[in-house]
Structure formats: C-alpha cells, structure tokens
Scaffold this motif. Structure first.
Motif, PDB file in Angstrom:
ATOM      1  N   GLU A 152       5.820   5.937   8.982  1.00 25.34           N
ATOM      2  CA  GLU A 152       4.476   5.903   8.424  1.00 25.34           C
ATOM      3  C   GLU A 152       4.393   4.720   7.468  1.00 25.34           C
ATOM      4  O   GLU A 152       4.998   4.705   6.406  1.00 25.34           O
ATOM      5  N   ASP A 153       3.652   3.672   7.871  1.00 22.36           N
ATOM      6  CA  ASP A 153       3.584   2.440   7.102  1.00 22.36           C
ATOM      7  C   ASP A 153       2.232   2.361   6.401  1.00 22.36           C
ATOM      8  O   ASP A 153       1.204   2.163   7.033  1.00 22.36           O
ATOM      9  N   MET A 154       2.226   2.541   5.067  1.00 24.84           N
ATOM     10  CA  MET A 154       0.977   2.483   4.328  1.00 24.84           C
ATOM     11  C   MET A 154       1.275   2.036   2.916  1.00 24.84           C
ATOM     12  O   MET A 154       2.390   2.165   2.421  1.00 24.84           O
ATOM     13  N   THR A 155       0.249   1.499   2.259  1.00 27.34           N
ATOM     14  CA  THR A 155       0.431   1.028   0.887  1.00 27.34           C
ATOM     15  C   THR A 155      -0.213   1.951  -0.124  1.00 27.34           C
ATOM     16  O   THR A 155      -0.006   1.804  -1.321  1.00 27.34           O
ATOM     17  N   PHE A 156      -1.042   2.902   0.336  1.00 23.42           N
ATOM     18  CA  PHE A 156      -1.636   3.856  -0.592  1.00 23.42           C
ATOM     19  C   PHE A 156      -1.860   5.192   0.095  1.00 23.42           C
ATOM     20  O   PHE A 156      -1.938   5.275   1.318  1.00 23.42           O
ATOM     21  N   VAL A 157      -1.929   6.235  -0.708  1.00 26.04           N
ATOM     22  CA  VAL A 157      -2.287   7.564  -0.232  1.00 26.04           C
ATOM     23  C   VAL A 157      -3.706   7.819  -0.705  1.00 26.04           C
ATOM     24  O   VAL A 157      -3.957   7.939  -1.900  1.00 26.04           O
ATOM     25  N   PRO A 180       6.628   7.458   1.683  1.00 24.53           N
ATOM     26  CA  PRO A 180       7.282   6.199   2.062  1.00 24.53           C
ATOM     27  C   PRO A 180       7.314   5.217   0.897  1.00 24.53           C
ATOM     28  O   PRO A 180       6.378   5.167   0.095  1.00 24.53           O
ATOM     29  N   ASP A 181       8.358   4.411   0.821  1.00 23.24           N
ATOM     30  CA  ASP A 181       8.475   3.446  -0.270  1.00 23.24           C
ATOM     31  C   ASP A 181       7.497   2.289  -0.145  1.00 23.24           C
ATOM     32  O   ASP A 181       7.371   1.478  -1.075  1.00 23.24           O
ATOM     33  N   THR A 182       6.800   2.206   0.982  1.00 24.98           N
ATOM     34  CA  THR A 182       5.747   1.192   1.114  1.00 24.98           C
ATOM     35  C   THR A 182       4.533   1.533   0.252  1.00 24.98           C
ATOM     36  O   THR A 182       3.721   0.659  -0.058  1.00 24.98           O
ATOM     37  N   VAL A 183       4.419   2.791  -0.145  1.00 21.31           N
ATOM     38  CA  VAL A 183       3.264   3.230  -0.941  1.00 21.31           C
ATOM     39  C   VAL A 183       3.384   2.691  -2.363  1.00 21.31           C
ATOM     40  O   VAL A 183       4.405   2.860  -3.028  1.00 21.31           O
ATOM     41  N   VAL A 197       7.553  17.217  -3.599  1.00 25.94           N
ATOM     42  CA  VAL A 197       7.170  15.835  -3.286  1.00 25.94           C
ATOM     43  C   VAL A 197       8.160  14.880  -3.949  1.00 25.94           C
ATOM     44  O   VAL A 197       8.517  15.046  -5.116  1.00 25.94           O
ATOM     45  N   ILE A 198       8.588  13.893  -3.187  1.00 27.40           N
ATOM     46  CA  ILE A 198       9.324  12.754  -3.729  1.00 27.40           C
ATOM     47  C   ILE A 198       8.379  11.564  -3.658  1.00 27.40           C
ATOM     48  O   ILE A 198       7.940  11.160  -2.581  1.00 27.40           O
ATOM     49  N   ILE A 199       8.023  11.023  -4.815  1.00 28.57           N
ATOM     50  CA  ILE A 199       7.044   9.939  -4.878  1.00 28.57           C
ATOM     51  C   ILE A 199       7.739   8.596  -4.648  1.00 28.57           C
ATOM     52  O   ILE A 199       8.857   8.378  -5.106  1.00 28.57           O
TER      53      ILE A 199
END
Length: 204
Positions: free
Chosen positions: A1-6, A20-23, A39-41
C-alpha cells in the motif's frame, strides 16, 4: 500500500493496522470511530491531528513514531488506551488529547501523568501546596495545571524541556519557582518564568 497520507478509513475496519512508512500525514478524523485495536504509526508522521483516532473505543495499543512533534486536540479522545509511550521529540500535547481514555479516567485525584507528560490535575490542590513536578517528566501538556490557584511553590526538575500553552495559566498564587540547577530549558528573571527561547511561560 503506497500512500503519503491517510485521509479516511473504512469505519468497519477492525483489528491491527501497521501504517506504511510512506505515510507522512494523517488527516483529521482519518482513523476515528473505527474498530481498530492496535496501530503502529508510520515513522515519518510528525503530527497527530484533531480527532485522528477519536472515538475508536477498542483502540488499546498505539506505537507513536520517533519523530513525532505534536499531539493535537482530541487526537485519542474516547479510545481504549491504558498507556502510551511519548517520544522525547514531542513539544506539544493538547489538554484534551487523552480525555475519556482509561489512562486518564482511571487516574486518581491529583496530578495525572501519562508517560513522561504531566497531562493534567484532577480536583484542586490543597491550600499552600508546594508542587514538585516529578523527575523524568519532559513536558507539561496545554492547561496541565490550569487554575490551580492553591499552588504557591513550583519545583521544576532537570528533565523538563517543554511547558505547553497555558499549562500554568491562572496559577496566580505561585510566589516561588525553583528550577533544578541542571535544567537549561528555563530561567527566572524578575519573578517571570521564561523558556530557553526567551518566551514567557508564566508571570505573576
């Protein structure tokens, strides 16, 4: 899952979630009122914004990122958290970030510490209280000692590095502040408490 924000989360989502660490950003209410339990942020998130996890009553475990700087208003309101580890990098914690969580609601009367944060004070201090902030405390949350007018002496430990917005507001009867000689984050001048950036933290 490739994303920069939730930005949003399926309200039916349950269980554990490792971000994901891309967030780099969590949007307001993004993970609120879900069935998440842990949750692990992402390590690249620096701010937990308004109501980000609010109302997720089953959320009992959260791992905050090492680079975290702020925990904003109602970020974890009415979650199931019983404990949390707050990184040393955090320089702002809202006074209502942890309201209606077990770790706040189950705390006894008096000073409420959440990890290394002096988060609040339940009830009123006794008259003419000499209040020593616990050694190891790094931050006072916003409004932490708001209107505790019975405090007459405040003792600041070496470990304290941040006093947030209005943490000492309306503490009008403080007539003595003692700063640990090894604390380089605060100083007194003419009875006024300043931080190392020369900002007024408290004035009589």
């Amino acid at each position: 899952e490739d994303m920069t924000f939730v930005a949003d989360c399926d309200y039916d989502r349950v269980g554990a979630y490792e971000m994901p660490d891309t967030v780099t950003d969590i949007r307001s209410t993004a993970l609120a009122e879900t069935g998440l339990t842990s949750v692990i942020i992402s390590n690249n998130v620096t701010d937990i914004v308004y109501y980000a996890f609010g109302g997720s009553s089953g959320l009992e475990s959260i791992v905050l990122p090492d680079k975290l700087e702020s925990i904003e208003s109602m970020a974890f309101f009415s979650t199931g958290l019983t404990s949390i580890v707050i990184p040393e990098t955090v320089t702002f914690i809202s006074g209502d970030a942890f309201i209606e969580t077990p770790m706040y609601e189950n705390a006894p009367e008096g000073a409420v510490y959440i990890d290394k944060c002096l988060y609040g004070f339940k009830g009123e201090a006794e008259e003419n209280t000499e209040f020593a902030i616990k050694e190891g405390t790094t931050i006072l949350a916003a409004y932490a000692l708001y209107n505790q007018s019975n405090i007459t002496k405040l003792i600041i430990p070496e470990s304290l590095h941040t006093i947030c917005y209005k943490a000492l507001a309306l503490c009008h009867n403080i007539d003595s502040i003692v700063i640990d000689e090894n604390n380089e984050n605060f100083y007194l001048e003419d009875g006024i408490l300043y931080d190392k950036n020369d900002e007024v933290v408290w004035a009589p």
